[in-house]
Design a protein around this motif. Structure first.
Motif, PDB file in Angstrom:
ATOM      1  N   LEU A 118       0.763  -1.173   0.076  1.00 13.86           N
ATOM      2  CA  LEU A 118      -0.062  -0.148   0.118  1.00 13.86           C
ATOM      3  C   LEU A 118       0.801   1.409  -0.003  1.00 13.86           C
ATOM      4  O   LEU A 118       1.874   1.465   0.746  1.00 13.86           O
ATOM      5  N   ASP A 119       0.538   2.031  -0.755  1.00 13.93           N
ATOM      6  CA  ASP A 119       1.072   3.269  -0.954  1.00 13.93           C
ATOM      7  C   ASP A 119       0.826   4.392   0.292  1.00 13.93           C
ATOM      8  O   ASP A 119      -0.281   4.184   0.784  1.00 13.93           O
ATOM      9  N   GLU A 120       1.740   5.088   1.002  1.00 13.11           N
ATOM     10  CA  GLU A 120       1.544   6.010   2.188  1.00 13.11           C
ATOM     11  C   GLU A 120       0.232   6.663   2.042  1.00 13.11           C
ATOM     12  O   GLU A 120      -0.628   7.163   3.020  1.00 13.11           O
ATOM     13  N   SER A 121       0.008   7.138   0.752  1.00 14.15           N
ATOM     14  CA  SER A 121      -1.003   8.255   0.550  1.00 14.15           C
ATOM     15  C   SER A 121      -2.477   7.630   0.486  1.00 14.15           C
ATOM     16  O   SER A 121      -3.197   8.270   0.707  1.00 14.15           O
ATOM     17  N   SER A 122      -2.307   6.418   0.757  1.00 17.79           N
ATOM     18  CA  SER A 122      -3.780   5.422   0.795  1.00 17.79           C
ATOM     19  C   SER A 122      -3.945   4.991   2.030  1.00 17.79           C
ATOM     20  O   SER A 122      -4.959   3.909   2.442  1.00 17.79           O
ATOM     21  N   ASN A 123      -3.056   5.233   3.250  1.00 13.58           N
ATOM     22  CA  ASN A 123      -3.175   4.568   4.433  1.00 13.58           C
ATOM     23  C   ASN A 123      -4.362   4.699   5.229  1.00 13.58           C
ATOM     24  O   ASN A 123      -5.031   4.008   5.822  1.00 13.58           O
ATOM     25  N   ALA A 124      -5.194   5.839   5.082  1.00 19.54           N
ATOM     26  CA  ALA A 124      -6.551   5.983   5.479  1.00 19.54           C
ATOM     27  C   ALA A 124      -7.500   6.072   4.416  1.00 19.54           C
ATOM     28  O   ALA A 124      -8.480   6.761   4.608  1.00 19.54           O
ATOM     29  N   TRP A 125      -7.396   5.063   3.652  1.00 18.80           N
ATOM     30  CA  TRP A 125      -8.420   5.262   2.467  1.00 18.80           C
ATOM     31  C   TRP A 125      -9.880   4.821   2.799  1.00 18.80           C
ATOM     32  O   TRP A 125     -10.725   5.418   2.187  1.00 18.80           O
ATOM     33  N   HIS A 126      -9.908   4.085   4.020  1.00 16.63           N
ATOM     34  CA  HIS A 126     -11.438   3.558   4.497  1.00 16.63           C
ATOM     35  C   HIS A 126     -12.002   4.862   4.783  1.00 16.63           C
ATOM     36  O   HIS A 126     -13.415   4.499   5.116  1.00 16.63           O
ATOM     37  N   HIS A 127     -11.605   5.932   5.366  1.00 17.52           N
ATOM     38  CA  HIS A 127     -12.401   7.193   5.637  1.00 17.52           C
ATOM     39  C   HIS A 127     -12.864   7.770   4.522  1.00 17.52           C
ATOM     40  O   HIS A 127     -12.289   8.771   3.956  1.00 17.52           O
TER      41      HIS A 127
END
Length: 514
Positions: free
Chosen positions: A484-493
């Protein structure tokens, strides 16, 4: 002024109604009467309404309209989660709406064995030629005509068509892996599912995978989804609705008209100018209803093919995006499912519908857990209790005309139903969790898990969707190592506007080491 009723003269006084002072006092009087009216309604809703025995947030119960405001903001379903945590398994979320997260509510609201509860779509102009909006008689006819397209026989015929697009997805991802680019998996899953469903529905792919770019169909569907909560808001606040229809109405109608004309033309081309007869796609099976009592007209075929495009593609791509994200956030689950896939198959050509179903039990658990924690349809499908005496829903007496639902996100994220409900744990779906009393998941109420609904109006394409998801995920995991790219670490929000508003899901992909 002498002829005016006393309440008005008390507020207005002896003034010239045509003067600015008179107009101001009339406005003040009308405002005061409006406030009094809303206060009377609020008192009735809280203390005298037939649903007063059902707990819920007082402000939401007192004043209709708050629900639509939160829906337009994209956070309504998260408020439902909060309400059920605070008030329990049965919550009155509006003056005339009750939400249930008890398992038995599925049967009581949506199931067989009682009169059908009509669907409720506040603020929407419905195309009743679509099966999801159809009245009972037409719904039965549509379903009878469409079900053969999703039978086991049909799936076997459709698999070679579907494999073409899954293999093309793998080819495109391999190209990205070779040049070291991170990949937006939401985008590529959308291209895949829309291309393959368009081919099954119309015999015409949308070229998303081939060209690597969006198209008018995808863009229009996204715009319509974003407009749904605004339309619902307009139904609660009529003045806003008048304003919206005046300024945006023609634009919305023209967009809908253009979209339906495009869908109708594709349907007619498929019916009357098909180049590949008897190819076993959706339209082939639905056209076999011609000459039968349940046959569908050209307009009905066009409306339902259009619906299949959205229901059969957007939701599948959403779940694939969700399971990819949660696996990448859960390293032990990612390793376990990847090992399972690579040990089960010597090459990705061996990955078939039947084999993924029979040989990948842990991947099935991963998909079930993704359907729970990130349901593609996260909202409650509203139904209205029919006229007549009150009914029992999950042990609660509910009067006629009440809107009722099982809100999926709230039900699936509730500690009433699942241990560690906010965590992604595929192990809760394995057989040992259901048979071993020592398992922390033994008491999970799995019967609440109905992501495809139940009863006479459940999803007719659920078997196809599961085959697609298993095959696509298995091929991706067999071929690539993902991070996972760091930019998508909180993708589920994310916000929810009818469906999830998904940001890019950026993933680094590498060709697996042989």
């Amino acid at each position: 002024m002498a002829d005016l009723p006393r309440p008005f003269t008390a507020v207005l006084g002896e003034v010239d109604l045509l003067s600015w002072q008179g107009i101001g006092r009339v406005t003040l009087g009308l405002f005061a009467l409006t406030v009094v009216r809303y206060l009377i309604i609020a008192v009735y809703n809280l203390y005298f309404h037939p649903l007063r025995h059902v707990p819920g947030p007082p402000l939401w119960i007192a004043f209709d309209g708050l629900r639509s405001i939160y829906k337009m903001r994209g956070i309504l379903e998260f408020k439902y989660v909060e309400f059920h945590e605070k008030y329990g398994e049965v919550v009155r979320v509006n003056a005339n709406e009750v939400a249930f997260i008890r398992p038995e509510a599925w049967k009581d609201i949506y199931g067989h064995g009682h009169a059908e509860f009509p669907k409720h779509f506040p603020g929407l102009q419905l195309d009743t030629k679509k099966i999801v909006f159809a009245h009972s008689k037409d719904h039965f006819r549509y379903r009878r005509a469409m079900l053969p397209a999703f039978s086991d026989k049909a799936l076997r015929l459709q698999e070679p068509l579907i494999r073409v697009y899954i293999d093309l997805l793998i080819k495109r991802l391999r190209e990205k892996a070779e040049i070291g680019e991170s990949v937006n998996m939401v985008r590529w899953y959308n291209f895949t599912t829309f291309d393959l469903i368009a081919d099954l529905a119309y015999g015409t792919p949308l070229q998303g995978l081939a060209e690597g770019k969006s198209n008018a169909w995808l863009d229009n569907i996204g715009n319509i989804i974003k407009l749904l909560p605004i339309m619902a808001f307009a139904s609660v606040f009529p003045f806003f609705g008048i304003f919206m229809r005046f300024f945006a109405g023609p634009q919305i109608r023209n967009a809908e008209k253009k979209h339906f004309a495009f869908a109708s033309q594709m349907t007619r081309d498929r019916i009357y100018h098909k180049k590949q007869p008897d190819r076993g796609d959706f339209m082939d099976f639905m056209l076999r209803s011609r000459g039968e009592p349940h046959e569908m007209t050209d307009d009905e075929l066009a409306s339902n093919a259009d619906l299949i495009m959205l229901a059969g593609s957007e939701t599948t791509a959403t779940l694939l995006s969700g399971v990819t994200y949660w696996l990448l956030k859960t390293p032990h689950a990612l390793k376990k499912v990847t090992d399972e896939v690579r040990q089960a198959f010597k090459s990705d050509e061996e990955i078939t519908f039947d084999d993924t179903r029979a040989r990948l039990p842990y991947m099935w658990a991963c998909l079930q857990e993704a359907l729970r924690i990130f349901p593609p349809l996260p909202l409650g499908m509203l139904r209205t209790v029919p006229d007549g005496p009150p009914v029992q829903i999950a042990g609660i007496t509910i009067p006629a005309k009440t809107q009722v639902s099982v809100p999926q996100l709230a039900a699936f994220h509730s500690e009433y139903n699942y241990y560690r409900s906010r965590d992604y744990i595929p192990e809760r779906w394995l057989p040992e969790s259901t048979t071993d009393p020592n398992s922390p998941f033994f008491n999970d109420r799995r019967e609440i898990h109905k992501p495809f609904s139940v009863g006479r109006r459940d999803c007719i394409g659920q078997n196809l969707a599961m085959h697609e998801m298993r095959s696509i995920l298995a091929k991706v995991l067999w071929n690539f190592d993902l991070t996972l790219d760091e930019s998508s670490n909180a993708w589920h929000h994310q916000k929810i506007l009818a469906l999830w508003v998904k940001p890019p899901l950026m993933v680094h992909i590498k060709q697996r080491a042989t």
